[in-house]
Scaffold this motif. Structure first.
Motif, PDB file in Angstrom:
ATOM      1  N   TYR A  90      40.052  40.465  42.090  1.00 12.89           N
ATOM      2  CA  TYR A  90      39.865  41.522  40.921  1.00 12.89           C
ATOM      3  C   TYR A  90      38.987  41.446  39.888  1.00 12.89           C
ATOM      4  CZ  TYR A  90      43.542  44.239  43.515  1.00 12.89           C
ATOM      5  OH  TYR A  90      44.254  44.876  44.385  1.00 12.89           O
ATOM      6  N   ALA A  91      39.094  40.031  39.532  1.00 16.84           N
ATOM      7  CA  ALA A  91      37.858  39.835  38.237  1.00 16.84           C
ATOM      8  C   ALA A  91      36.524  40.028  38.843  1.00 16.84           C
ATOM      9  CB  ALA A  91      38.046  38.354  37.769  1.00 16.84           C
ATOM     10  N   LYS A  92      36.166  39.745  40.183  1.00 17.76           N
ATOM     11  CA  LYS A  92      34.863  39.871  40.742  1.00 17.76           C
ATOM     12  C   LYS A  92      34.517  41.049  40.899  1.00 17.76           C
ATOM     13  CE  LYS A  92      31.508  37.728  43.450  1.00 17.76           C
ATOM     14  NZ  LYS A  92      31.083  36.428  43.683  1.00 17.76           N
ATOM     15  N   CYS A  93      35.469  41.771  41.533  1.00 15.64           N
ATOM     16  CA  CYS A  93      35.169  43.204  42.268  1.00 15.64           C
ATOM     17  C   CYS A  93      35.704  44.701  41.813  1.00 15.64           C
ATOM     18  CB  CYS A  93      35.573  43.184  43.762  1.00 15.64           C
ATOM     19  SG  CYS A  93      34.726  41.848  44.490  1.00 15.64           S
ATOM     20  N   ASP A  94      36.687  44.351  40.861  1.00 15.96           N
ATOM     21  CA  ASP A  94      37.423  45.588  40.336  1.00 15.96           C
ATOM     22  C   ASP A  94      36.519  46.582  39.787  1.00 15.96           C
ATOM     23  OD1 ASP A  94      39.264  47.392  39.698  1.00 15.96           O
ATOM     24  OD2 ASP A  94      40.268  46.261  38.102  1.00 15.96           O
ATOM     25  N   GLY A  95      35.552  46.014  38.898  1.00 17.20           N
ATOM     26  CA  GLY A  95      34.720  47.001  38.223  1.00 17.20           C
ATOM     27  C   GLY A  95      33.566  47.298  39.096  1.00 17.20           C
ATOM     28  N   VAL A 100      37.243  49.695  35.866  1.00 23.76           N
ATOM     29  CA  VAL A 100      38.308  48.340  35.937  1.00 23.76           C
ATOM     30  C   VAL A 100      39.609  49.321  35.664  1.00 23.76           C
ATOM     31  CG1 VAL A 100      39.175  46.439  34.962  1.00 23.76           C
ATOM     32  CG2 VAL A 100      36.698  46.761  35.012  1.00 23.76           C
ATOM     33  N   ASP A 101      40.221  49.275  37.008  1.00 24.45           N
ATOM     34  CA  ASP A 101      41.494  49.882  36.895  1.00 24.45           C
ATOM     35  C   ASP A 101      42.608  49.363  37.731  1.00 24.45           C
ATOM     36  OD1 ASP A 101      40.264  50.624  39.325  1.00 24.45           O
ATOM     37  OD2 ASP A 101      40.401  52.824  39.175  1.00 24.45           O
ATOM     38  N   GLY A 102      42.026  48.252  38.301  1.00 29.23           N
ATOM     39  CA  GLY A 102      43.124  47.596  39.051  1.00 29.23           C
ATOM     40  C   GLY A 102      43.129  48.079  40.591  1.00 29.23           C
ATOM     41  N   ILE A 103      41.882  48.727  40.924  1.00 32.19           N
ATOM     42  CA  ILE A 103      42.087  49.302  42.308  1.00 32.19           C
ATOM     43  C   ILE A 103      40.312  48.849  42.703  1.00 32.19           C
ATOM     44  CG2 ILE A 103      41.679  51.372  43.898  1.00 32.19           C
ATOM     45  CD1 ILE A 103      43.454  52.634  41.971  1.00 32.19           C
ATOM     46  N   ILE A 104      40.273  48.166  43.642  1.00 29.31           N
ATOM     47  CA  ILE A 104      39.113  47.795  44.370  1.00 29.31           C
ATOM     48  C   ILE A 104      38.723  49.074  45.429  1.00 29.31           C
ATOM     49  CG2 ILE A 104      37.687  46.372  45.798  1.00 29.31           C
ATOM     50  CD1 ILE A 104      39.455  44.080  44.697  1.00 29.31           C
ATOM     51  N   ASP A 105      37.604  50.055  44.822  1.00 30.16           N
ATOM     52  CA  ASP A 105      37.311  51.201  45.734  1.00 30.16           C
ATOM     53  C   ASP A 105      37.090  50.924  47.215  1.00 30.16           C
ATOM     54  OD1 ASP A 105      36.793  54.045  45.667  1.00 30.16           O
ATOM     55  OD2 ASP A 105      34.796  53.497  45.996  1.00 30.16           O
ATOM     56  N   ASP A 106      36.100  49.950  47.412  1.00 28.44           N
ATOM     57  CA  ASP A 106      35.686  49.637  48.859  1.00 28.44           C
ATOM     58  C   ASP A 106      35.665  48.040  49.009  1.00 28.44           C
ATOM     59  OD1 ASP A 106      34.576  49.461  50.946  1.00 28.44           O
ATOM     60  OD2 ASP A 106      32.798  50.653  50.672  1.00 28.44           O
ATOM     61  N   PRO A 107      36.597  47.481  49.396  1.00 31.08           N
ATOM     62  CA  PRO A 107      36.901  46.169  49.657  1.00 31.08           C
ATOM     63  C   PRO A 107      35.584  45.593  50.271  1.00 31.08           C
ATOM     64  CG  PRO A 107      38.707  47.223  50.102  1.00 31.08           C
ATOM     65  CD  PRO A 107      37.680  48.164  50.097  1.00 31.08           C
ATOM     66  N   ARG A 108      34.655  46.329  51.239  1.00 30.73           N
ATOM     67  CA  ARG A 108      33.560  45.787  51.996  1.00 30.73           C
ATOM     68  C   ARG A 108      32.294  45.523  51.194  1.00 30.73           C
ATOM     69  NH1 ARG A 108      33.038  50.987  55.744  1.00 30.73           N
ATOM     70  NH2 ARG A 108      33.409  51.733  53.444  1.00 30.73           N
ATOM     71  N   ARG A 109      32.394  46.159  49.982  1.00 30.77           N
ATOM     72  CA  ARG A 109      31.321  46.010  49.036  1.00 30.77           C
ATOM     73  C   ARG A 109      31.460  44.663  48.168  1.00 30.77           C
ATOM     74  NH1 ARG A 109      30.998  50.414  45.285  1.00 30.77           N
ATOM     75  NH2 ARG A 109      29.589  49.200  44.475  1.00 30.77           N
ATOM     76  N   ALA A 180      47.118  40.181  51.783  1.00 27.70           N
ATOM     77  CA  ALA A 180      48.335  40.182  50.998  1.00 27.70           C
ATOM     78  C   ALA A 180      48.639  41.771  50.730  1.00 27.70           C
ATOM     79  CB  ALA A 180      48.278  39.359  49.817  1.00 27.70           C
ATOM     80  N   GLY A 181      48.077  42.742  51.478  1.00 29.15           N
ATOM     81  CA  GLY A 181      48.397  44.000  51.243  1.00 29.15           C
ATOM     82  C   GLY A 181      46.906  44.851  50.917  1.00 29.15           C
ATOM     83  N   SER A 182      47.017  46.233  50.726  1.00 30.88           N
ATOM     84  CA  SER A 182      45.810  47.138  50.635  1.00 30.88           C
ATOM     85  C   SER A 182      45.486  46.903  49.174  1.00 30.88           C
ATOM     86  CB  SER A 182      46.250  48.329  51.022  1.00 30.88           C
ATOM     87  OG  SER A 182      45.288  49.297  50.501  1.00 30.88           O
ATOM     88  N   SER A 183      44.003  47.284  49.185  1.00 32.53           N
ATOM     89  CA  SER A 183      43.718  47.361  47.757  1.00 32.53           C
ATOM     90  C   SER A 183      44.074  48.738  46.954  1.00 32.53           C
ATOM     91  CB  SER A 183      42.007  47.452  47.476  1.00 32.53           C
ATOM     92  OG  SER A 183      41.545  48.508  48.574  1.00 32.53           O
ATOM     93  N   ARG A 184      44.703  49.779  47.722  1.00 33.56           N
ATOM     94  CA  ARG A 184      45.190  50.582  47.192  1.00 33.56           C
ATOM     95  C   ARG A 184      46.641  50.352  46.634  1.00 33.56           C
ATOM     96  NH1 ARG A 184      44.096  54.878  52.031  1.00 33.56           N
ATOM     97  NH2 ARG A 184      46.441  55.155  51.620  1.00 33.56           N
ATOM     98  N   ARG A 185      46.796  51.312  45.566  1.00 34.12           N
ATOM     99  CA  ARG A 185      48.288  51.114  44.967  1.00 34.12           C
ATOM    100  C   ARG A 185      49.137  51.812  45.976  1.00 34.12           C
ATOM    101  NH1 ARG A 185      46.225  53.957  39.443  1.00 34.12           N
ATOM    102  NH2 ARG A 185      45.783  51.988  38.313  1.00 34.12           N
TER     103      ARG A 185
END
Length: 199
Positions: A90-95, A100-109, A180-185
């Motif tokens: 999350y530190a690397k990719c959330d933004g 920066v909202d606790g959601i990684i929009d596209d984990p592939r990126r 450990a789960g989806s990046s979606r809430r």
């Protein structure tokens, strides 16, 4: 599912004393696969289908699961380690999506590399707040995807671990699927049934 569709329409017709006007299928995972099978084999069963995340390629999915299991066998990962991984991801990719909202929009990126981005324990001895090099390499193997004869065989699971992955069920799911789960809430199921009253 065809027999279930036919039988349920018969029951509904008898209960409500009128034919079923419309019928729809809404399923996810195995339900999504069943939706596609229904649409292809028995297109008259439903007026519409929603096929979410259909499980289609069992062979490659099982190979990916075995790949992850072998990686974790070499270097087991604890719930505490998952928290370290989640925080780093999350530190690397959330933004990356500009928010920066606790959601990684596209984990592939997300260019997360466990070997480079995780804190490695001093003297490679397991302790709180860090991972061993063996764990980092196992995670890298999982994040990199299945490789056969030096070439990519099946893409990696790029979902980010949840920061709250603290229950045994989360750990089991992560160990089985490599995440450990989806990046979606988390939210309520999008499948629900509403039966009108008979009157």
């Amino acid at each position: 599912m065809h027999l279930t569709a036919v039988t349920s329409k018969t029951l509904a017709t008898r209960y409500y004393d009128r034919p079923v006007t419309y019928s729809y299928w809404d399923g996810c995972s195995t339900g999504g696969r069943q939706a596609l099978m229904e649409a292809q084999r028995f297109p008259a069963d439903f007026d519409g289908v929603v096929a979410g995340a259909p499980v289609l390629n069992f062979t490659d999915t099982l190979i990916l699961g075995l790949w992850h299991a072998r990686a974790l066998e070499a270097a087991p990962v604890t719930l505490e380690t998952l928290k370290i991984v989640a925080d780093a991801v999350y530190a690397k990719c959330d933004g990356l999506d500009g928010l920066v909202d606790g959601i990684i929009d596209d984990p592939r990126r997300c260019p997360f590399d466990p070997v480079k981005d995780l804190p490695v324990c001093a003297a490679d001895t397991s302790s709180a707040g860090c991972v061993t090099m063996a764990q980092a390499l196992a995670l890298k193997k999982m994040y990199s995807g299945v490789v056969s004869n030096g070439a990519p065989y099946f893409p990696a699971s790029r979902s980010a671990p949840r920061r709250s992955a603290s229950s045994p069920s989360d750990r089991r799911r992560w160990a089985a699927a490599g995440t450990a789960g989806s990046s979606r809430r988390p939210g309520r199921s999008r499948c629900s049934w509403h039966f009108p009253s008979r009157s």
